[in-house]
Design a protein around this motif. Structure first.
Motif, short mmCIF file in Angstrom:
data_model
loop_
_atom_site.label_atom_id
_atom_site.label_comp_id
_atom_site.label_asym_id
_atom_site.label_seq_id
_atom_site.Cartn_x
_atom_site.Cartn_y
_atom_site.Cartn_z
N LYS A 161 0.84 -1.21 0.00
CA LYS A 161 0.00 0.00 0.00
C LYS A 161 0.87 1.26 0.00
N HIS A 162 1.91 1.22 0.80
CA HIS A 162 2.83 2.37 0.83
C HIS A 162 3.51 2.54 -0.53
N LYS A 163 3.82 1.42 -1.12
CA LYS A 163 4.49 1.48 -2.42
C LYS A 163 3.56 2.11 -3.45
N GLN A 164 2.30 1.69 -3.43
CA GLN A 164 1.34 2.25 -4.39
C GLN A 164 1.19 3.75 -4.19
N TYR A 165 1.15 4.14 -2.93
CA TYR A 165 1.04 5.57 -2.63
C TYR A 165 2.27 6.32 -3.15
N ALA A 166 3.43 5.69 -2.96
CA ALA A 166 4.69 6.31 -3.42
C ALA A 166 4.69 6.46 -4.94
N GLU A 167 4.10 5.48 -5.61
CA GLU A 167 4.04 5.55 -7.08
C GLU A 167 3.24 6.75 -7.55
N THR A 168 2.19 7.06 -6.80
CA THR A 168 1.33 8.18 -7.21
C THR A 168 1.87 9.52 -6.73
N THR A 169 2.81 9.50 -5.80
CA THR A 169 3.27 10.77 -5.22
C THR A 169 4.75 11.01 -5.48
N ASN A 170 5.29 10.24 -6.41
CA ASN A 170 6.69 10.42 -6.73
C ASN A 170 7.62 10.10 -5.55
N GLY A 171 7.18 9.14 -4.73
CA GLY A 171 7.98 8.75 -3.57
C GLY A 171 9.06 7.75 -3.96
N VAL A 173 9.83 4.59 -4.50
CA VAL A 173 9.22 3.28 -4.75
C VAL A 173 10.23 2.14 -4.55
N ILE A 174 11.44 2.40 -4.95
CA ILE A 174 12.46 1.34 -4.89
C ILE A 174 12.73 0.91 -3.43
N PHE A 175 12.63 1.87 -2.53
CA PHE A 175 12.80 1.55 -1.12
C PHE A 175 11.79 0.47 -0.71
N TYR A 176 10.53 0.67 -1.11
CA TYR A 176 9.50 -0.31 -0.76
C TYR A 176 9.71 -1.63 -1.50
N GLU A 177 10.18 -1.53 -2.72
CA GLU A 177 10.46 -2.79 -3.46
C GLU A 177 11.53 -3.59 -2.74
N GLY A 178 12.53 -2.89 -2.24
CA GLY A 178 13.58 -3.56 -1.48
C GLY A 178 13.00 -4.28 -0.27
N MET A 179 12.07 -3.61 0.41
CA MET A 179 11.44 -4.23 1.58
C MET A 179 10.66 -5.49 1.19
N LEU A 180 9.94 -5.40 0.08
CA LEU A 180 9.16 -6.56 -0.35
C LEU A 180 10.09 -7.73 -0.69
N LEU A 181 11.19 -7.40 -1.34
CA LEU A 181 12.16 -8.46 -1.65
C LEU A 181 12.75 -9.05 -0.36
N ALA A 182 12.93 -8.18 0.61
CA ALA A 182 13.48 -8.66 1.89
C ALA A 182 12.52 -9.65 2.53
N LEU A 183 11.23 -9.35 2.47
CA LEU A 183 10.26 -10.28 3.07
C LEU A 183 10.18 -11.57 2.26
N ASP A 184 10.36 -11.46 0.95
CA ASP A 184 10.42 -12.69 0.14
C ASP A 184 11.59 -13.56 0.59
#
Lengths: 740, 314
Positions: A161-171, A173-184
């Motif tokens: 959800k944070h990642k999606q928000y970042a996508e719409t707000t120019n946040g 995004v890669i930071f959140y992708e890193g987190m998702l990969l970490a949980l994987d």
């Protein structure tokens, strides 16, 4: 095997060197895990053992920082590689690459000239000096409660959800992708151990063990994609997350595991015996990490959302500590009036058995003190947790790594030599005036304070700088997932994510400094028995030929005897160092910067490089430990000692430790008096107490026949240890403390 | 406020009455119990305590002692006001009177202590009151001990009165050897008497303590009659006063005190022997060893068999 991992780790790091720190980090971690994980051992019913690789990302250990490598081990590999020149070349290339690329080097390289001049050395334990930097980001306490409630899939949803928000707000995004990969990756590790447990269950012939391994596999398979529902699953998820995140302090475990335990006991999923086995297995895994100084588990205290269930876990934790004879985890009980007396009873029984745990904290004083010191509201202050050797932070809201040490007694010594270190003859401090110019005590005191302040300012700047370099270099993905407010801010822990970025400075020699100042005040400036020059000469020659002076200096009242003269001086030294450190937050970008008077062996190691002092301490001897009187100088009894210790202002620091050495008889035969003693000490403002139960003759015998006394644990300062494993100097320091 | 000679104030005392206590030890005692644990408390005045073996070494190295310790010569042999002591095969001598307290610091061998400090009621109470909240939390208080504290009766009385004004629980640890009038006068300010009972046989009592037990027994009876709370404290020394007859005596006396709170056995410990040597009064019990566990269990069983309740080791 390990060398190959190091090579791949290096290649991956180089490949992603200029990528987003989050991506570089997760790519490196994928090389680190599961390669660095150790097999399930025969008595494990929770999976997860980690061993450091030659090159690694170490988020939160107290002895290394971020990306780091073991140079000596790599050089050993060099010797072992025989005639393979290409292999040698690879190793040599790695050594020179990491020599500049490891995070610690980057921090030192970033020092401005003046900082480098004031802090010229990093060798705090093997060189004389007043202040030294430390390279580490230790003490993170994660929001395991949220992890336990959401599990891996729930956390992924939140991040998504944070990642999606970042996508719409120019946040970011890669930071959140890193987190998702970490949980994987964490998910994969669950499956890795699940498979291992299944394999082991097929080969074992012991039916009990087979059942345990099958349950372990079930737990691991469950948590890899589902939130935990049982105590066993919750412990397993907590532990694997701890390993990958690199945290070494485990916070309010009674809160985040208490509900699972209570529910399983109620529904019959677990009986108490099985629950204890889980806790014992976890305790052994924690002991295996062998951090020495860390591994805090906090039980009890104000601000728990589930006090009754948490108490159930707290009792289990103390039983695990009583029965697993290891120096870690460092179980710590936060106590306040109104808590279930059964917990204090259990704590005293555990301590009486010589376990040194739980360490006792007084919430009736500490919560208010944390409010003051950290400038926080009560709600957040209630979430304080001691980590490591006893520094407080706010669980999953603040960081406060100690990244510097200051030896106050050395500062006084250098002040008495106008900036010169008498051991080396080099100028290591500032010139504060020739001693024959001091016409009254206040002038000397002011000179000492100026000396100390000079170093405090630079250590504060160093702390801020260290955070900055670390934040630029690593995303601390696993910690950022479970730390307020990294997800909301879209920033990693040390790059603007954490809610409160605090720091701490470890001070040593506080009590010796106070006792020395009082001795100088009385013998030089009040009674005039010596001039200051004469006294300094006596110290310079280490009292040789000055027996009478030594006796006289030793005879001046000391801290720990409930004597207002000594206690007032200790309070003055304490107030000065604490308050001057505290105001550095106004000048720097740190949310707080606070003194900690904790301990490890630094009182002994730095004591070696500190000359004779006016309290009668000889050259090279240990300095007193934490806020504890110098060995043997507390002579007025236990209440007098505790009264002295309770006089220092608790509202201006982030943790001060108090050691007490008692005989077993006191805790066993006089248990009620000890309880009254403890409660009165707490009601008088005592913040903390750690109790070693031992008798002196046992310790003396243990020095002679160590093999027979491996069962004796003593509280050294910030950690507990098997007495026989300590160096002779530290053993002597422990022996020198008064036994009550 | 009244002055007195104090030889120690021991805080966090757990064995001189209930709870956490501060015990004020006063100097001076009319008794000379053979087993005395605190021989440095016998004299009413300040005195030196020496580590004589160190003194011998020091004197042999040619030092002249500022406190007057010297090897005894022929002419010293008749001096009654001085103390003589054998150490390491030498005979030493020194004056009783403390003339120069700074010698404690200047003694190159750290061999000298001064026992005794002049303090007034206010000073003592100031020290005692530092732990008032520990007393409240534990049911403890102040114990006045000695020596025989009644030797400094006026001080004891004032101290107890002042303590009571501040709601401090008071114990008096006494041999019972003082005028009955004084016990009557002080009883309202003492919450609990720790009363010694040392020997049943009158002649043995005189032999072991140097005084008759007549007055002591009479005082015990008096305190019992006025309903004072009493813990009977009975020192038992192996082979000296642990006879069947004495144990029966203890049981009988205990039965006769309606307000008896407890019976404490004070098993002999030989630490007094060394301390006696240090002040130049060698103990007569050099050969007696500390009571062992078996002995102690035997005493306890006998007393219980004789009907004593609430017996324990103090």
């Amino acid at each position: 095997m390990s060398l190959n991992t190091a090579i791949r780790f290096t290649e991956v790091y180089q490949k992603y060197q200029n990528e987003h720190p989050a991506i570089r980090e997760i790519m490196c971690l994928r090389e680190q895990f599961p390669q660095s994980l150790q097999p399930i051992l025969a008595d494990d019913i929770v999976a997860g053992r980690y061993k450091r690789e030659l090159i690694r990302f170490t988020p939160h250990a107290c002895d290394e920082l971020g990306y780091c490598f073991d140079e000596q081990a790599l050089r050993n590999e060099l010797d072992r590689s025989g005639t393979d020149e290409s292999r040698k070349q690879i190793i040599n290339d790695m050594i020179s690459f990491w020599d500049t690329e490891q995070t610690e080097t980057k921090v030192r390289a970033a020092y401005p000239l003046e900082m480098a001049a004031i802090l010229p050395s990093d060798n705090w334990n093997s060189e004389p000096g007043i202040s030294f930097p430390l390279y580490r980001m230790c003490g993170a306490n994660l929001d395991f409660d949220t992890l336990m409630q959401l599990g891996i899939p729930g956390m992924k949803d939140v991040i998504e959800k944070h990642k999606q928000y970042a996508e719409t707000t120019n946040g970011d995004v890669i930071f959140y992708e890193g987190m998702l990969l970490a949980l994987d990756l964490l998910s994969d590790i669950c499956l890795y151990y699940a498979e291992q447990a299944e394999q082991l269950s097929l080969t074992t012939t012991n039916s009990v063990r087979q059942q345990q391994l099958k349950e372990m596999a079930v737990n691991l398979n469950h948590i890899h994609n589902t939130k935990p529902t049982t105590f066993g699953e919750a412990i397993q998820l907590f532990w694997l997350y701890s390993i990958v995140s690199g945290v070494r302090n485990y916070g309010r475990m009674d809160v985040y595991l208490g509900d699972f335990l209570a529910s399983d006991l109620k529904t019959g999923v677990l009986d108490e015996g099985k629950a204890l086995q889980y806790a014992q297995s976890l305790w052994r895994l924690i002991a295996f990490t062998h951090t020495i100084y860390e591994s805090r588990i906090i039980i009890g205290g104000m601000g728990r959302r589930n006090p009754s269930n948490a108490d159930t876990f707290a009792m289990l934790a103390m039983e695990a500590t009583r029965t697993v004879l290891e120096g870690e985890p460092q179980l710590s009980l936060r106590w306040y009036n109104g808590m279930d007396e059964a917990l204090l009873d259990k704590a005293m029984s555990c301590i009486a058995e010589g376990r040194t745990y739980p360490i006792l904290y007084n919430d009736d004083v500490n919560v208010r003190a944390v409010e003051e010191a950290f400038a926080l509201g009560r709600h957040e202050a209630e979430q304080y947790v001691p980590f490591g050797c006893g520094e407080y932070i706010i669980e999953h809201r603040s960081m406060g790594t100690p990244s510097g040490v200051i030896n106050l007694l050395k500062a006084l010594e250098v002040t008495l030599h106008n900036g010169i270190d008498p051991i080396t003859g080099k100028k290591i401090g500032i010139s504060t005036g020739e001693i024959n110019q001091f016409t009254n005590f206040e002038q000397l005191l002011q000179a000492y304070k100026t000396q100390v302040e000079h170093f405090v300012e630079v250590t504060a700047d160093q702390e801020e700088l260290e955070y900055k370099v670390v934040g630029d270099n690593a995303a601390y993905l696993y910690s950022s997932i479970l730390y307020d407010d990294c997800l909301d801010n879209g920033k990693s822990l040390f790059a603007g994510g954490v809610r409160y970025l605090g720091g701490t400075l470890e001070s040593y020699g506080n009590i010796n400094t106070a006792d020395s100042l009082l001795a100088i005040k009385e013998c030089v400036f009040e009674k005039g028995d010596y001039t200051l020059e004469e006294l300094v000469h006596i110290l310079d020659v280490n009292f040789e030929g000055y027996d009478q002076a030594l006796n006289q200096l030793k005879g001046v009242t000391k801290f720990g005897n409930d004597d207002p003269r000594a206690d007032k001086m200790a309070a003055d030294v304490h107030d000065h160092i604490c308050k001057f450190i505290q105001i550095q937050s106004e000048r720097t970008g740190l949310d707080s910067y606070l003194n900690v008077t904790i301990n490890n062996q630094a009182n002994t190691l730095m004591g070696k490089w500190t000359s004779a002092s006016a309290d009668g301490r000889k050259y090279g001897q240990s300095m007193s430990n934490g806020n504890t009187p110098s060995g043997g100088s507390d002579r007025k009894g236990l209440t007098a000692l505790l009264n002295s210790m309770a006089t220092l202002d608790p509202n201006i620091h982030a943790g001060v430790v108090h050691n007490l050495k008692c005989s077993k008889e006191l805790l066993v035969e006089q248990k009620e008096q000890f309880r009254a003693l403890l409660k009165t000490y707490f009601s008088r403002g005592g913040t903390q107490l750690m109790v070693t139960v031992v008798n002196r003759s046992e310790l003396e015998q243990a020095m002679i026949e160590p093999d027979k006394y491996t069962h004796i644990f003593v509280r050294v300062g910030g950690f507990s240890a098997r007495f026989v494993e300590l160096s002779n100097e530290v053993q002597r320091d422990v022996l020198s403390r008064t036994l009550y | 406020m009244k002055d007195g000679t104090v030889f120690d104030i021991q805080r966090f005392a757990l064995h001189d009455g209930p709870g956490i206590r501060t015990t004020v030890f006063l100097k001076g005692c009319p008794l000379r119990c053979a087993w005395c644990h605190n021989p440095e408390s016998q004299s009413r005045v300040k005195e030196y305590s020496f580590h004589y073996e160190k003194c011998v070494q020091c004197l042999k190295s040619g030092h002249v002692c500022e406190s007057g310790v010297r090897f005894a010569s022929q002419s010293d042999s008749s001096l009654s006001s001085s103390k003589k002591i054998d150490a390491l095969g030498e005979v030493l001598i020194h004056d009783r009177t403390v003339i120069n307290e700074s010698c404690v610091e200047s003694c190159p061998y750290h061999a000298i202590k001064v026992v005794g400090e002049i303090m007034n009621v206010e000073d003592i109470l100031h020290e005692v009151m530092k732990d008032q909240d520990y007393y409240v939390a534990s049911g403890g208080g102040m114990t006045i001990s000695g020596g025989e504290p009644m030797v400094q009766f006026e001080l004891v009385k004032q101290l107890a009165m002042e303590a009571k004004k501040q709601d401090v629980h008071t114990c008096l640890d006494t041999s019972g050897y003082a005028p009955q009038k004084q016990y009557a006068e002080i009883a309202p300010y003492i919450d609990l008497f720790l009363f010694d009972y040392k020997a049943t046989d009158a002649s043995l009592h005189a032999k072991l303590t140097g005084v008759s037990n007549e007055q002591i027994l009479s005082n015990l009876k008096f305190l019992s009659e006025i309903g004072a709370s009493i813990i009977l404290r009975c020192p038992l020394i192996p082979g000296i006063n642990d006879s069947e007859e004495h144990l029966q005596g203890i049981a009988r006396v205990a039965r006769e005190i309606p307000s008896l709170i407890a019976l404490n056995i004070m098993a002999y410990h030989d630490m007094g022997v060394y301390k006696a040597t240090e002040i130049g009064n060698p103990s007569p019990l050099q050969q007696i060893k500390t009571a062992d566990e078996q002995m102690k269990a035997g005493w306890l069983n006998t007393l219980k068999a004789l009907g004593c309740q609430n017996v324990s080791f103090g």
